[in-house]
Design an enzyme around this catalytic site. Sequence first.
Site, PDB file in Angstrom:
ATOM      1  N   GLU A 237       0.907  -1.265  -0.026  1.00  0.00           N
ATOM      2  CA  GLU A 237      -0.168   0.082  -0.229  1.00  0.00           C
ATOM      3  C   GLU A 237       0.883   1.265   0.103  1.00  0.00           C
ATOM      4  O   GLU A 237       1.631   1.220   0.826  1.00  0.00           O
ATOM      5  CB  GLU A 237      -1.079  -0.051   1.275  1.00  0.00           C
TER       6      GLU A 237
ATOM      7  N   ASP B 184       4.608 -14.541  11.470  1.00  0.00           N
ATOM      8  CA  ASP B 184       3.423 -15.129  10.640  1.00  0.00           C
ATOM      9  C   ASP B 184       2.412 -14.133  10.868  1.00  0.00           C
ATOM     10  O   ASP B 184       1.712 -14.062  12.087  1.00  0.00           O
ATOM     11  CB  ASP B 184       3.113 -16.489  11.553  1.00  0.00           C
TER      12      ASP B 184
ATOM     13  N   HIS C  40      -3.020  10.114   0.540  1.00  0.00           N
ATOM     14  CA  HIS C  40      -3.202   8.990  -0.079  1.00  0.00           C
ATOM     15  C   HIS C  40      -2.948   8.842  -1.581  1.00  0.00           C
ATOM     16  O   HIS C  40      -2.001   8.229  -2.096  1.00  0.00           O
ATOM     17  CB  HIS C  40      -4.515   8.221   0.042  1.00  0.00           C
TER      18      HIS C  40
END
Length: 432
Positions: free
Chosen positions: A85, A290, A387
């Site tokens: 992202e 993980d 963004h």
Amino acid sequence: MATIVSGFSKLSKEQKVDWLVNNHFSNATNAKQTLTQYWNEDEKLQQLHDEFIENTITNYYLPFGVAPNFVINDKVYTIPMTIEESSVVAAASKAAKFWQSRGGFKTQVISTTKIGQVHFMFEGEKDQLFSFFDHIKPKLIQDAKPITKNMEKRGGGILDIKLIDKTVDLDHYYQLHATFETLDAMGANFINSCLEQFAKTFKAEAEKQQLVPVEIIMSILSNYVPECLVRAEVSCKVEELAEKDINPNTFAEKFVQAVKIAEIEPYRAVTHNKGVMNGIDAVILATGNDFRAVEAGVHAYASKDGKYSSLTHAKIENGIFSFWIEIPLALGTVGGLTSLHPLVKLALKQLDNPTAKELMQIVAVAGLAQNFAALRSLTTTGIQEGHMKMHLMNILNQYEATTKEKEIIINHFKQNTVSHSAVVEQIEKLRA
Ligand code: MEV
């Protein structure tokens, strides 16, 4: 249409690729080129990656970035982050810089206990089962010694085993609920091996003592680790939150309200926590841990009071703004990928080869910083400004912009609002 194949795992990598491209793609040559372009020339390195999983046919790249200037308990870190992202690393770096001059992040490991369970069914006398368990408990621990002795030498091992009666929720259902200290290992293999040994001893001894049959259903660790907790916090005087276009009082109050909304409103809490996980997952991935285990455990913790809620909290008290997170994190800095994947080794070295406890603190900080950056944008400029600035490069790449075109368009959008259509318009204008 896919066809059924047998013996696929036994084919060579080349044969697997050929089977795939010939069975799933109209342009097999093109598909093969897409897959094989990521093969590494260094055969040893490639083989290492091939052998991580079954049926590897290529490598899947994700960006490995770094967020500098994190001050955690007065020590400076450059945090490695693996994520696709576009705005995440930029946001983390911004938050790190912001708090670096306001005292930095303070962290504390609250507990490090991990959990595993042997789930079983028993239809006999409850009292008989409990007294059998009391009698057998030392043997359960003793029979696991070959598995636990190295961990014990380092100061870890089995902490306790309890017999739990779950028959109120499910007929005949009991469990051996075991707790472990696994030090710098995430401990999944250690815990699961211990549990399988407990199950073996438990069943064999029950048979010896002619206890009504014990039916072992399964033995597995739990990824819910509410006793493997870490806390990270930032705080400063409200007036120190001032920045050029930001009134510190309004900002602090809106920020606290935004957190309170996430505390009481599940729709918002999920997105709020997703932002926290942007930071957490990126460090988890970079350090070879993980992320599915962490995600599952963290979200369960977010629901621990019966309703999904915010992982972070904020308050203003006596003119001091505080913002903190408390999360369960079962991490490892030894074992697993940590001594295998060259980039994971590098990431850990970059962090000064942290202990699992230190890594818990770094990861919690990454989550808190990410949430701070998101809430800061959301309660001031809105999220899209930052963004879309970061997303600009993705749009340019989608339209295969040249270096020169990128330079001109990025320059243009320094003063203009980025939107997909506005970027396309600029590209077309340039190319006309
Ligand atoms: C986007 O990846 C994350 C945010 O939606 C988080 C939030 O809303 O707090 C910006």
